[in-house]
Enzyme design. Sequence first.
Site, PDB file in Angstrom:
ATOM      1  N   GLU A 274       0.818  -1.219   0.000  1.00 41.99           N
ATOM      2  CA  GLU A 274       0.000   0.000   0.000  1.00 41.99           C
ATOM      3  C   GLU A 274       0.853   1.271   0.000  1.00 41.99           C
ATOM      4  OE1 GLU A 274      -2.726  -0.647   3.329  1.00 41.99           O
ATOM      5  OE2 GLU A 274      -4.123  -1.614   1.969  1.00 41.99           O
ATOM      6  N   ASP A 347      -8.107  -9.338   3.669  1.00 42.35           N
ATOM      7  CA  ASP A 347      -7.929  -8.228   4.599  1.00 42.35           C
ATOM      8  C   ASP A 347      -9.009  -8.152   5.667  1.00 42.35           C
ATOM      9  OD1 ASP A 347      -7.109  -5.966   5.840  1.00 42.35           O
ATOM     10  OD2 ASP A 347      -7.684  -4.579   4.254  1.00 42.35           O
ATOM     11  N   GLU A 375     -12.543  -2.607  11.897  1.00 41.13           N
ATOM     12  CA  GLU A 375     -12.494  -1.845  10.647  1.00 41.13           C
ATOM     13  C   GLU A 375     -13.639  -2.210   9.709  1.00 41.13           C
ATOM     14  OE1 GLU A 375      -8.829  -2.307   8.500  1.00 41.13           O
ATOM     15  OE2 GLU A 375      -9.597  -1.309   6.716  1.00 41.13           O
TER      16      GLU A 375
HETATM   17  O1  GCW Z   1      -6.902  -3.280   6.459  1.00 38.58           O
HETATM   18  C1  GCW Z   1      -6.094  -2.423   5.704  1.00 38.58           C
HETATM   19  C2  GCW Z   1      -6.439  -1.055   6.162  1.00 38.58           C
HETATM   20  C3  GCW Z   1      -5.293  -0.078   6.181  1.00 38.58           C
HETATM   21  C4  GCW Z   1      -4.113  -0.751   6.892  1.00 38.58           C
HETATM   22  C5  GCW Z   1      -3.737  -1.976   6.094  1.00 38.58           C
HETATM   23  C6  GCW Z   1      -2.606  -2.756   6.729  1.00 38.58           C
HETATM   24  C7  GCW Z   1      -2.471   0.216   8.327  1.00 38.58           C
HETATM   25  O2  GCW Z   1      -7.477  -0.568   5.382  1.00 38.58           O
HETATM   26  O3  GCW Z   1      -5.726   1.066   6.865  1.00 38.58           O
HETATM   27  O4  GCW Z   1      -3.028   0.127   7.058  1.00 38.58           O
HETATM   28  O5  GCW Z   1      -4.811  -2.857   6.005  1.00 38.58           O
HETATM   29  O6  GCW Z   1      -2.906  -3.727   7.416  1.00 38.58           O
HETATM   30  O7  GCW Z   1      -1.457  -2.419   6.549  1.00 38.58           O
END
Ligand code: GCW
Length: 693
Positions: A274, A347, A375
């Site tokens: 990311e 995720d 989240e």
């Molecule tokens: O779940 C996703 C999230 C991001 C997060 C990323 C990660 C810290 O949307 O906000 O960043 O994973 O785990 O690195």
Amino acid sequence: MKKIKWIAAAVLLCCAACGGKTPLATENGHNLWFHSQVADKPVLASEKTTISIAQNEINQYWKGKSAVKLTAFNGNQVDSKLGDEGYSIEFGKNQIEIKANSQVGLLYGTFDLIRRQQTGNLFSEGTVTEVPAYQYRVLNHWDNPNLTVERGFAGKSLWKWKELPEKIRPEYEEYARANASIGINYTVLNNVNADPCMLTAEYLQKVKVLADIFRPYGLKVCLSLNFAAPKHLSDLKTSDPLDPAVAQWWKDKAAEIYSIIPDFGGFCVKANSEGQSGPQDYGRTHADGANMIADAIKPFGGIVMWRAFVYAPTSPDRAKQAVEEFLPLDGEFHDNVIIQIKNGPVDFQPREPFSPLFGKLEKTQVMAEMQITQEYMGHSNHMVYLHPMWKECLDSDTYEKGKGSTVAAITEGKVMPYKYTAIAGVTNIGDSINWCGHQLAQANWYAFGRMAWNTDLSSEQILDEWIKQTFTSEKGFVEPVSKMMMASHEAAVKYEMPMGIHHAFAGAGHYGPGPWETSSRPDWSPMYYHKAAKDGIGFDRTMNGSQAVEQYNEPLKSMYNNVETCPENLILWFHHLPWDYKMKSGRTLWDELCYTFQEGIDEARGFMDTWKSVEKYVDAYRFGQVAVKLERQAKDAIWWRDALMLYFQQYSEMPIPADCTQPQHTLDELRRFRLRISNYETPALDALPEYQL
Ligand code: GCW
């Protein structure tokens, strides 16, 4: 056409419930699971040695007749089965003796004894022996230096960096005590999307203050690092891990850190994920990057928790990428590196199969990363007890070395011998007075700690302990609330994304539905995942599709690959099926989806009733806060269902069965509704669509 109205009533109700008074600490939830212990604030030991803290806990909170004796072998009479942190409690007629090799073992034993007292689990004779499942039981804070918390729904960061090192808040020690009481011994203070400033001399002095406060509680600090730190913080033009000057920079930085914080735990690293920098920026591998850092902290006993959360917009199936990137590196990582793997391959979705990477690496230590903060599960507005989901992952058999190679067994080092074992949880803690934003979300912090100590504990047992310590042991309260919370994760899966549908969230904060949304990146668009179309719905990961099933060891590969044997709660994760596909119930896939959503809606509605039925057992303040949020949760459940099913209906062209509740808003209305929130906040209740219950 109905208009979406906004609610303000919920907020009013909350104030009404507490009669407008400032609640006592015992009522506002600040006391966590020490609810019944003190009238106002936790009484902390004045002398801060581990043994005096343990003794103080006994003096203050042990109500039994027997005297409690604390015996630390302190290296003289080492009891090898107890290890560094284990303990035994010997129950006798007149005396209870807690024994451990270390003072922190005694502290854990002390908290165990007090917990037994609170929950009615004391013995009159016999010995209890406890040893933690993992060496490192780690909280990950996604906290930024500017006090925002990524995916944090409980206010701002607990760490007031601007005030440190001068001003010390009582919460720091309360936090350490709470963690010690559930066995958490490592905490990564900052976000994995790491600001390089965390490694500056200025910040290390602030971190030192926290480390000093935490130390007597057996809690060690770690930091997330920014892989490009050498470039940011020095004159170096590169952060290439194979450049000797870069490696030297990290060695010097490690020496500096350990001179300030001698028991610093280590680093958590998000690299080439990311947009974060990483070794691949220089054509190097994850192993090159991890090993360079690991070598720098090895002389001091530190570890590197290197995350496997990697995916690229070009990948036809993001779920496969971690195995593709890490499997070729198996055996290349140095022995103080642990690969930190999210429970599922995508995720933190409400339900995912376990990540196949757990069952693939034979010569590399792996650890699981769970998400305690919600989240994707209604933030701190929804009540979702997460232990059943984590346990589902830990109990999953990977078949890496035949039957019994569960994720728990692998990560505990029982399948391949590990030098270091660990488990991490992304916290739900902030500076909110009740720590977690939702009174009942404290159970997830508690459960994570207890699970990290003992992966065999059942969800029910942990919950029972938590409820009794946080509210009351009255049966009339414990039984219904336990039943409600035990059902909550499955209910959330049903009302958000049943049967393996995933990532159909609104992009804004990942709160609420957004199956129609598009993004500049295909893999950030819900349709990449749900693939709803005229011919059906679901992601084909079979051997005819993305072939992700191949990453699972047999018999799982065949089981997931075959639509007949694939578990129906994951069927749309692995298969793309026509809307009229016949499910085991005899219903069409479409109807099954409708009825599953309906169950979720009904269950969420039922939680409100359960809570109302226990009102007399709870203080007005906490009762009111939870009631307001449960109402919103029930409304959100309908919102999710309406949005997803109306959107899918465009393709299925099938009716929502008459015995299901009918949508309250049109698809157009729902599509027009936009939440405007960042990744650092949860929506206000009055900013959400109105629904009739
Ligand atoms: O779940 C996703 C999230 C991001 C997060 C990323 C990660 C810290 O949307 O906000 O960043 O994973 O785990 O690195």
